[in-house]
Design an enzyme around this catalytic site. Structure first.
Site, PDB file in Angstrom:
ATOM      1  N   ARG A 276      44.937  42.476  39.213  1.00  0.00           N
ATOM      2  CA  ARG A 276      44.373  40.969  38.651  1.00  0.00           C
ATOM      3  C   ARG A 276      43.978  41.065  37.482  1.00  0.00           C
ATOM      4  O   ARG A 276      44.437  42.098  36.888  1.00  0.00           O
ATOM      5  CB  ARG A 276      42.887  41.877  40.494  1.00  0.00           C
ATOM      6  CG  ARG A 276      41.748  40.260  39.457  1.00  0.00           C
ATOM      7  CD  ARG A 276      40.200  41.015  40.394  1.00  0.00           C
ATOM      8  NE  ARG A 276      39.209  39.727  39.890  1.00  0.00           N
ATOM      9  CZ  ARG A 276      38.641  40.087  39.692  1.00  0.00           C
ATOM     10  NH1 ARG A 276      37.872  41.431  40.572  1.00  0.00           N
ATOM     11  NH2 ARG A 276      37.337  39.071  39.142  1.00  0.00           N
ATOM     12  N   HIS A 277      44.285  39.789  37.157  1.00  0.00           N
ATOM     13  CA  HIS A 277      43.857  39.393  35.605  1.00  0.00           C
ATOM     14  C   HIS A 277      42.587  40.853  35.186  1.00  0.00           C
ATOM     15  O   HIS A 277      41.659  41.719  35.538  1.00  0.00           O
ATOM     16  CB  HIS A 277      43.857  38.841  35.364  1.00  0.00           C
ATOM     17  CG  HIS A 277      42.284  38.208  35.551  1.00  0.00           C
ATOM     18  ND1 HIS A 277      41.586  38.308  35.240  1.00  0.00           N
ATOM     19  CD2 HIS A 277      42.421  37.243  36.802  1.00  0.00           C
ATOM     20  CE1 HIS A 277      40.015  37.556  35.818  1.00  0.00           C
ATOM     21  NE2 HIS A 277      40.878  36.981  37.038  1.00  0.00           N
TER      22      HIS A 277
ATOM     23  N   ASN B 210      34.223  36.310  33.167  1.00  0.00           N
ATOM     24  CA  ASN B 210      33.771  37.188  34.023  1.00  0.00           C
ATOM     25  C   ASN B 210      32.439  38.128  33.791  1.00  0.00           C
ATOM     26  O   ASN B 210      31.860  38.166  34.345  1.00  0.00           O
ATOM     27  CB  ASN B 210      34.868  38.713  34.312  1.00  0.00           C
ATOM     28  CG  ASN B 210      36.468  38.115  35.112  1.00  0.00           C
ATOM     29  OD1 ASN B 210      37.124  38.925  34.100  1.00  0.00           O
ATOM     30  ND2 ASN B 210      36.226  37.113  35.788  1.00  0.00           N
TER      31      ASN B 210
ATOM     32  N   GLU C 244      44.374  30.199  40.792  1.00  0.00           N
ATOM     33  CA  GLU C 244      43.428  31.154  41.542  1.00  0.00           C
ATOM     34  C   GLU C 244      42.230  29.603  42.254  1.00  0.00           C
ATOM     35  O   GLU C 244      42.692  28.465  41.699  1.00  0.00           O
ATOM     36  CB  GLU C 244      41.794  31.322  40.046  1.00  0.00           C
ATOM     37  CG  GLU C 244      40.444  32.434  41.096  1.00  0.00           C
ATOM     38  CD  GLU C 244      40.978  33.593  42.416  1.00  0.00           C
ATOM     39  OE1 GLU C 244      41.389  32.619  43.067  1.00  0.00           O
ATOM     40  OE2 GLU C 244      40.438  34.101  41.691  1.00  0.00           O
TER      41      GLU C 244
ATOM     42  N   ARG D  20      44.152  34.182  31.610  1.00  0.00           N
ATOM     43  CA  ARG D  20      44.266  35.109  32.148  1.00  0.00           C
ATOM     44  C   ARG D  20      45.467  36.483  32.429  1.00  0.00           C
ATOM     45  O   ARG D  20      45.328  37.731  32.809  1.00  0.00           O
ATOM     46  CB  ARG D  20      42.585  35.400  32.614  1.00  0.00           C
ATOM     47  CG  ARG D  20      43.007  34.238  34.119  1.00  0.00           C
ATOM     48  CD  ARG D  20      41.012  34.705  34.579  1.00  0.00           C
ATOM     49  NE  ARG D  20      41.194  34.108  35.606  1.00  0.00           N
ATOM     50  CZ  ARG D  20      41.200  32.507  35.623  1.00  0.00           C
ATOM     51  NH1 ARG D  20      40.988  31.452  34.540  1.00  0.00           N
ATOM     52  NH2 ARG D  20      40.542  31.905  36.795  1.00  0.00           N
TER      53      ARG D  20
ATOM     54  N   HIS E 213      44.888  36.561  41.067  1.00  0.00           N
ATOM     55  CA  HIS E 213      43.195  36.550  40.808  1.00  0.00           C
ATOM     56  C   HIS E 213      42.417  36.971  41.436  1.00  0.00           C
ATOM     57  O   HIS E 213      43.209  37.245  43.044  1.00  0.00           O
ATOM     58  CB  HIS E 213      42.721  35.211  39.997  1.00  0.00           C
ATOM     59  CG  HIS E 213      43.675  34.304  39.512  1.00  0.00           C
ATOM     60  ND1 HIS E 213      43.324  34.095  38.439  1.00  0.00           N
ATOM     61  CD2 HIS E 213      44.806  33.363  39.171  1.00  0.00           C
ATOM     62  CE1 HIS E 213      43.321  33.356  37.183  1.00  0.00           C
ATOM     63  NE2 HIS E 213      45.027  33.268  38.333  1.00  0.00           N
TER      64      HIS E 213
HETATM   65  O1  F6P Z   1      36.958  35.757  38.415  1.00  0.00           O
HETATM   66  C1  F6P Z   1      36.299  34.872  39.091  1.00  0.00           C
HETATM   67  C2  F6P Z   1      36.872  34.523  40.438  1.00  0.00           C
HETATM   68  O2  F6P Z   1      38.007  34.517  40.129  1.00  0.00           O
HETATM   69  C3  F6P Z   1      36.890  32.935  40.037  1.00  0.00           C
HETATM   70  O3  F6P Z   1      37.204  31.878  38.931  1.00  0.00           O
HETATM   71  C4  F6P Z   1      36.683  32.341  41.614  1.00  0.00           C
HETATM   72  O4  F6P Z   1      35.999  30.892  42.161  1.00  0.00           O
HETATM   73  C5  F6P Z   1      35.837  33.595  42.047  1.00  0.00           C
HETATM   74  O5  F6P Z   1      36.604  34.488  41.446  1.00  0.00           O
HETATM   75  C6  F6P Z   1      36.956  33.750  43.689  1.00  0.00           C
HETATM   76  O6  F6P Z   1      36.133  34.703  44.556  1.00  0.00           O
HETATM   77  P1  F6P Z   1      34.939  34.493  45.746  1.00  0.00           P
HETATM   78  O7  F6P Z   1      35.489  33.992  46.390  1.00  0.00           O
HETATM   79  O8  F6P Z   1      34.233  35.802  45.703  1.00  0.00           O
HETATM   80  O9  F6P Z   1      33.936  33.716  45.062  1.00  0.00           O
END
Ligand code: F6P
Length: 219
Positions: free
Chosen positions: A30-31, A37, A103, A78, A172
């Site tokens: 993961r980045h 973040n 992502e 990222r 991601h």
């Molecule tokens: O790190 C953040 C991220 O990659 C967001 O860009 C993305 O929407 C989210 O995590 C995905 O994780 P979750 O489905 O748990 O919200």
């Protein structure tokens, strides 16, 4: 190293034989930490923080003794910023950005924090909480609707890698969950909760003869 072993269902044998016969090791990263973040914001195209850059350098040191000819990333800064230091310590390595590894598109919630979504769009927040795998962000995606493009990205990466033994994907949180669930069976409702940390990486072996999942630190 934490090791997850699993029974191999017959259909998985067929699928893995077809798609990962020559690639022996897939390193799934993961980045590193981003400015978004730090604020718990989703989506967007944020850069790495100084800590994120240090994580990328540590990954580069860890992987310099292994030969990684291909690193697949998303089109987002990222992931590319995380891959660059790794490539720089390899004698022969290309970074290939694929939009299939972007992502999850959170539509009208892009760039919002989870807290902002909860207070400003409670219907979105709670509907997603009720059924995270199937929920689709308005004007965006959900885990279920990402599946087709992520699977396409995996197939593309394996095809482009030819006879390379080791490849890396820098992705991601949501995308990496989908990539893991492509190789490791998980109930769909559990997929959006798979642990995808920024200070560890997954080592996946999914050949006809061997199936292995390890989650381990790189420093
Ligand atoms: O790190 C953040 C991220 O990659 C967001 O860009 C993305 O929407 C989210 O995590 C995905 O994780 P979750 O489905 O748990 O919200």
């Amino acid at each position: 190293m934490e090791e997850i072993t699993t029974r191999i269902p017959f259909y998985d044998l067929i699928r893995d034989f077809l798609v990962t016969d020559s690639v022996k090791n897939l390193f799934l990263i993961r980045h590193g930490e981003t400015y978004f973040n730090l604020e718990d914001r989703i989506g967007g195209d944020s850069s790495l923080t100084p800590k994120g850059l240090r994580q990328a350098q540590a990954l580069a040191q860890y992987f310099k003794s292994k030969s990684i000819p291909f690193i697949y990333t998303s089109k987002k800064k990222r992931t590319i910023e995380t891959a660059e230091p790794i490539r720089d310590l390899q004698p022969n390595c290309s970074i290939i950005p694929l939009e299939e590894f972007n992502e999850i598109d959170s539509g009208i919630c892009e760039c919002m924090s989870y807290e902002e979504i909860r207070t400003q769009m409670p219907e979105v927040y709670y509907a997603r909480k009720r059924d995270k795998y199937n929920y689709v962000y308005p004007c965006g995606e959900g885990y279920a609707t990402m599946k087709e493009r992520v699977d396409r990205g995996i197939k593309k990466a394996l095809f482009l890698s030819g006879r390379a033994e080791n490849i890396m994907i820098v992705g991601h949180r949501a995308v990496n969950r989908m990539i893991l669930s492509h190789f490791l069976y998980r109930r769909t409702e559990d997929v959006p909760y798979i642990y995808i940390p920024q200070d560890k990486f997954y080592h996946i072996v999914a050949t006809q003869y061997k199936k292995l999942f390890q989650l381990g630190p790189y420093e």
